[in-house]
Design a protein around this motif. Structure first.
Motif, PDB file in Angstrom:
ATOM      1  N   GLY A  33      29.623  21.978 -19.718  1.00  0.00           N
ATOM      2  CA  GLY A  33      29.865  21.780 -19.273  1.00  0.00           C
ATOM      3  C   GLY A  33      31.506  21.115 -19.689  1.00  0.00           C
ATOM      4  N   ILE A  34      31.592  21.494 -20.656  1.00  0.00           N
ATOM      5  CA  ILE A  34      33.029  20.849 -21.349  1.00  0.00           C
ATOM      6  C   ILE A  34      34.132  22.153 -21.467  1.00  0.00           C
ATOM      7  N   PRO A  35      35.320  21.795 -21.102  1.00  0.00           N
ATOM      8  CA  PRO A  35      36.215  22.922 -21.039  1.00  0.00           C
ATOM      9  C   PRO A  35      36.606  23.791 -22.331  1.00  0.00           C
ATOM     10  N   MET A  36      36.675  25.218 -22.324  1.00  0.00           N
ATOM     11  CA  MET A  36      36.890  25.915 -23.048  1.00  0.00           C
ATOM     12  C   MET A  36      38.637  25.951 -23.544  1.00  0.00           C
ATOM     13  N   LEU A  37      37.720  24.730 -24.824  1.00  0.00           N
ATOM     14  CA  LEU A  37      39.012  24.915 -25.986  1.00  0.00           C
ATOM     15  C   LEU A  37      38.584  24.977 -27.205  1.00  0.00           C
ATOM     16  N   GLU A  38      39.499  25.480 -27.517  1.00  0.00           N
ATOM     17  CA  GLU A  38      39.016  24.545 -29.865  1.00  0.00           C
ATOM     18  C   GLU A  38      38.899  23.563 -29.215  1.00  0.00           C
ATOM     19  N   THR A  39      39.577  22.347 -29.209  1.00  0.00           N
ATOM     20  CA  THR A  39      39.354  20.754 -29.432  1.00  0.00           C
ATOM     21  C   THR A  39      39.481  20.709 -28.209  1.00  0.00           C
ATOM     22  N   PRO A  40      38.587  20.429 -27.398  1.00  0.00           N
ATOM     23  CA  PRO A  40      38.115  20.183 -26.074  1.00  0.00           C
ATOM     24  C   PRO A  40      38.952  18.584 -25.980  1.00  0.00           C
ATOM     25  N   PRO A  41      39.137  17.872 -24.687  1.00  0.00           N
ATOM     26  CA  PRO A  41      40.257  16.933 -24.447  1.00  0.00           C
ATOM     27  C   PRO A  41      38.465  15.289 -24.300  1.00  0.00           C
ATOM     28  N   ILE A  42      39.066  14.424 -24.858  1.00  0.00           N
ATOM     29  CA  ILE A  42      37.992  13.126 -24.973  1.00  0.00           C
ATOM     30  C   ILE A  42      37.338  13.257 -23.765  1.00  0.00           C
ATOM     31  N   ASP A  43      38.387  13.811 -23.095  1.00  0.00           N
ATOM     32  CA  ASP A  43      37.970  12.650 -21.285  1.00  0.00           C
ATOM     33  C   ASP A  43      36.591  14.094 -20.878  1.00  0.00           C
ATOM     34  N   ALA A  44      37.207  14.350 -21.024  1.00  0.00           N
ATOM     35  CA  ALA A  44      35.914  15.583 -20.573  1.00  0.00           C
ATOM     36  C   ALA A  44      34.739  15.866 -20.979  1.00  0.00           C
ATOM     37  N   VAL A  45      34.709  15.590 -22.853  1.00  0.00           N
ATOM     38  CA  VAL A  45      33.984  15.827 -23.438  1.00  0.00           C
ATOM     39  C   VAL A  45      32.743  15.029 -23.708  1.00  0.00           C
ATOM     40  N   THR A  46      33.599  13.259 -22.920  1.00  0.00           N
ATOM     41  CA  THR A  46      32.622  11.895 -23.152  1.00  0.00           C
ATOM     42  C   THR A  46      31.687  11.998 -22.234  1.00  0.00           C
ATOM     43  N   ARG A  47      32.505  12.051 -20.504  1.00  0.00           N
ATOM     44  CA  ARG A  47      31.884  12.299 -19.735  1.00  0.00           C
ATOM     45  C   ARG A  47      30.756  13.534 -19.503  1.00  0.00           C
ATOM     46  N   ALA A  48      30.645  14.460 -19.489  1.00  0.00           N
ATOM     47  CA  ALA A  48      29.587  15.603 -19.732  1.00  0.00           C
ATOM     48  C   ALA A  48      28.378  15.053 -21.053  1.00  0.00           C
ATOM     49  N   SER A  49      28.945  14.051 -22.149  1.00  0.00           N
ATOM     50  CA  SER A  49      27.932  13.729 -23.019  1.00  0.00           C
ATOM     51  C   SER A  49      27.059  12.410 -22.066  1.00  0.00           C
ATOM     52  N   LYS A  50      27.513  11.573 -21.394  1.00  0.00           N
ATOM     53  CA  LYS A  50      27.243  10.980 -20.610  1.00  0.00           C
ATOM     54  C   LYS A  50      26.381  11.187 -19.920  1.00  0.00           C
ATOM     55  N   ALA A  51      26.310  12.340 -19.075  1.00  0.00           N
ATOM     56  CA  ALA A  51      25.735  13.213 -17.830  1.00  0.00           C
ATOM     57  C   ALA A  51      24.752  13.134 -18.666  1.00  0.00           C
ATOM     58  N   MET A  52      24.592  14.241 -19.771  1.00  0.00           N
ATOM     59  CA  MET A  52      23.081  14.702 -20.616  1.00  0.00           C
ATOM     60  C   MET A  52      22.149  14.380 -21.105  1.00  0.00           C
ATOM     61  N   VAL A  53      22.994  12.463 -21.240  1.00  0.00           N
ATOM     62  CA  VAL A  53      21.782  11.872 -21.239  1.00  0.00           C
ATOM     63  C   VAL A  53      21.472  10.995 -20.466  1.00  0.00           C
ATOM     64  N   GLU A  54      22.470  10.633 -19.798  1.00  0.00           N
ATOM     65  CA  GLU A  54      21.719   9.786 -18.424  1.00  0.00           C
ATOM     66  C   GLU A  54      21.124  10.971 -16.888  1.00  0.00           C
ATOM     67  N   ILE A  55      21.298  11.551 -16.926  1.00  0.00           N
ATOM     68  CA  ILE A  55      20.769  12.671 -16.328  1.00  0.00           C
ATOM     69  C   ILE A  55      20.301  13.736 -16.339  1.00  0.00           C
ATOM     70  N   ALA A  56      20.564  14.363 -17.331  1.00  0.00           N
ATOM     71  CA  ALA A  56      19.651  15.520 -17.691  1.00  0.00           C
ATOM     72  C   ALA A  56      18.472  14.882 -18.740  1.00  0.00           C
ATOM     73  N   GLY A  57      18.659  13.585 -19.609  1.00  0.00           N
ATOM     74  CA  GLY A  57      17.451  13.340 -20.678  1.00  0.00           C
ATOM     75  C   GLY A  57      17.557  13.769 -21.597  1.00  0.00           C
ATOM     76  N   VAL A  58      18.594  14.439 -22.701  1.00  0.00           N
ATOM     77  CA  VAL A  58      18.390  15.102 -24.006  1.00  0.00           C
ATOM     78  C   VAL A  58      18.332  14.015 -24.293  1.00  0.00           C
ATOM     79  N   ASP A  59      18.007  14.411 -25.882  1.00  0.00           N
ATOM     80  CA  ASP A  59      16.435  13.797 -26.902  1.00  0.00           C
ATOM     81  C   ASP A  59      18.279  13.170 -27.735  1.00  0.00           C
ATOM     82  N   GLY A  60      19.081  14.853 -27.961  1.00  0.00           N
ATOM     83  CA  GLY A  60      20.379  14.043 -28.747  1.00  0.00           C
ATOM     84  C   GLY A  60      21.611  15.531 -28.249  1.00  0.00           C
ATOM     85  N   ILE A  61      22.710  15.411 -29.081  1.00  0.00           N
ATOM     86  CA  ILE A  61      23.579  16.207 -28.705  1.00  0.00           C
ATOM     87  C   ILE A  61      23.679  17.142 -29.987  1.00  0.00           C
TER      88      ILE A  61
END
Length: 355
Positions: A327-355
């Motif tokens: 869910g993160i944009p296709m950039l070599e250095t992705p923008p932090i706003d998108a990275v943190t939102r995607a990471s939070k969603a993966m933990v709190e909704i998908a229930g991942v054990d790590g990233i």
């Protein structure tokens, strides 16, 4: 006038959308994953939660206290001394220094050593150098230090390798010859990956990261699963991370199997049990980013696929999150706003054990 919220397109472009349009994109992305994978879409509450994450006013967001997860790394210290076209920052530093910076300055939970080509085949001629570097890193670091590389079966085909390119053979309608080439390349890949890790285990490597499994199709996954199985048998205590290249295993061969299961066409929730069966400790599910869709659509789709994988997996899932996946944009250095939102969603909704 309706309030508009800042988010991204899949290529990183900054856009603004209303809350209603964002919610519609989340639902559409989740529905796409549910239809393709024949898995449940996100619930209404989960989509509302994702909407809250995306529309959060802060530039950076984080998980609720107590929900923090460990982070595993790929490509290792190349992030420090690598060029900016390869996610690096171009700071001259050895891989030892780069690894120690990750441990002592960045607070990395794990680290890995990787060759600049970051594929197993190019490591063969320089294995002695890799073993020496691994030994020195182990002597100077505390956190788990793995060895990482890509199976990258494409390097075994002409013009880089000894076997005829199956793509060229298929274009000539030489299907059986293409399948033979894929199978022979996979057999060589199994041998190489196993041999390289035998050497590195003997100098103290804490384990191995098979990065972007399936990038060259089902032959790539066939080789990776068999190499994982061989290493688990020889080194019962080895730590093995297996991260995928995409949400779908492409059927370049079409008939290769592992444990009686045809590999072509497997989605993340179907890949996870096979990776565990082979002997991996961690599974890295992937969902690729569509650059022409919004980050809301991509994140809805990615979380849906990943949530199903987490539920089906008998081992921990560390979602692959980076340039163009999760869910993160296709950039070599992705923008932090998108990275943190995607990471939070993966933990709190998908229930991942790590990233």
């Amino acid at each position: 006038m309706a309030t508009e919220y800042f988010l991204r397109m899949g290529d990183g472009q900054k856009i603004f959308m209303t809350k209603e349009d964002i919610r519609a994109d989340i639902e559409a992305g989740s529905a796409d994953a549910a239809d393709l994978g024949e898995i449940p879409a996100m619930s209404e509450n989960e989509m509302d939660h994702m909407l809250d994450i995306i529309t959060s006013p802060g530039r950076i967001v984080g998980v609720e206290p107590g929900l923090e997860v460990p982070v595993t790394h790929d490509i290792g210290a190349i992030r420090i001394d690598g060029d900016q076209g390869n996610s690096g920052v171009g700071i001259p530093a050895s891989r030892l220094v780069g690894s120690m910076v990750h441990e002592r300055a960045f607070g990395a939970d794990t680290m890995e050593l990787g060759h600049i080509d970051y594929s197993y085949k190019p490591v063969k001629p320089v294995i002695s150098h890799e073993c020496q570097t691994m030994e020195v890193c182990q002597q100077n670091m505390i956190i788990p230090m793995l060895y990482g590389a890509m199976p990258n079966m494409g390097l075994y085909y002409t013009p880089d390798g000894p076997f005829e390119n199956p793509g060229d053979l298929m274009k000539a309608f030489k299907i059986s010859e293409a399948q033979d080439s894929i199978f022979h390349a996979a057999e060589h890949g199994i041998r190489d990956m196993t041999w390289i890790m035998q050497k590195l285990q003997h100098v103290g490597s804490d384990g191995v990261n098979f990065d972007t499994i399936g990038a060259a199709g089902d032959g790539d996954m066939y080789a990776s699963l068999n190499a994982i199985e061989a290493l688990r048998k020889e080194f019962p205590g080895i730590y093995i991370e297996a991260g995928m290249a995409g949400e779908l295993v492409l059927g370049m061969h079409g008939e290769l199997e592992y444990d009686g299961t045809v590999l072509a066409g497997l989605w993340p929730h179907q890949q996870a049990p096979l990776v565990a069966k082979a002997g991996a400790n961690i599974f890295g599910p992937v969902c690729n980013t569509n650059t022409s869709r919004t980050s809301a659509w991509n994140l809805g789709r990615s979380v849906t696929f990943t949530k199903a994988a987490v539920e089906a997996s008998p081992i921990p899932c560390h979602a692959d999150m980076g340039m163009g996946v999760g869910g993160i944009p296709m950039l070599e250095t992705p923008p932090i706003d998108a990275v943190t939102r995607a990471s939070k969603a993966m933990v709190e909704i998908a229930g991942v054990d790590g990233i």
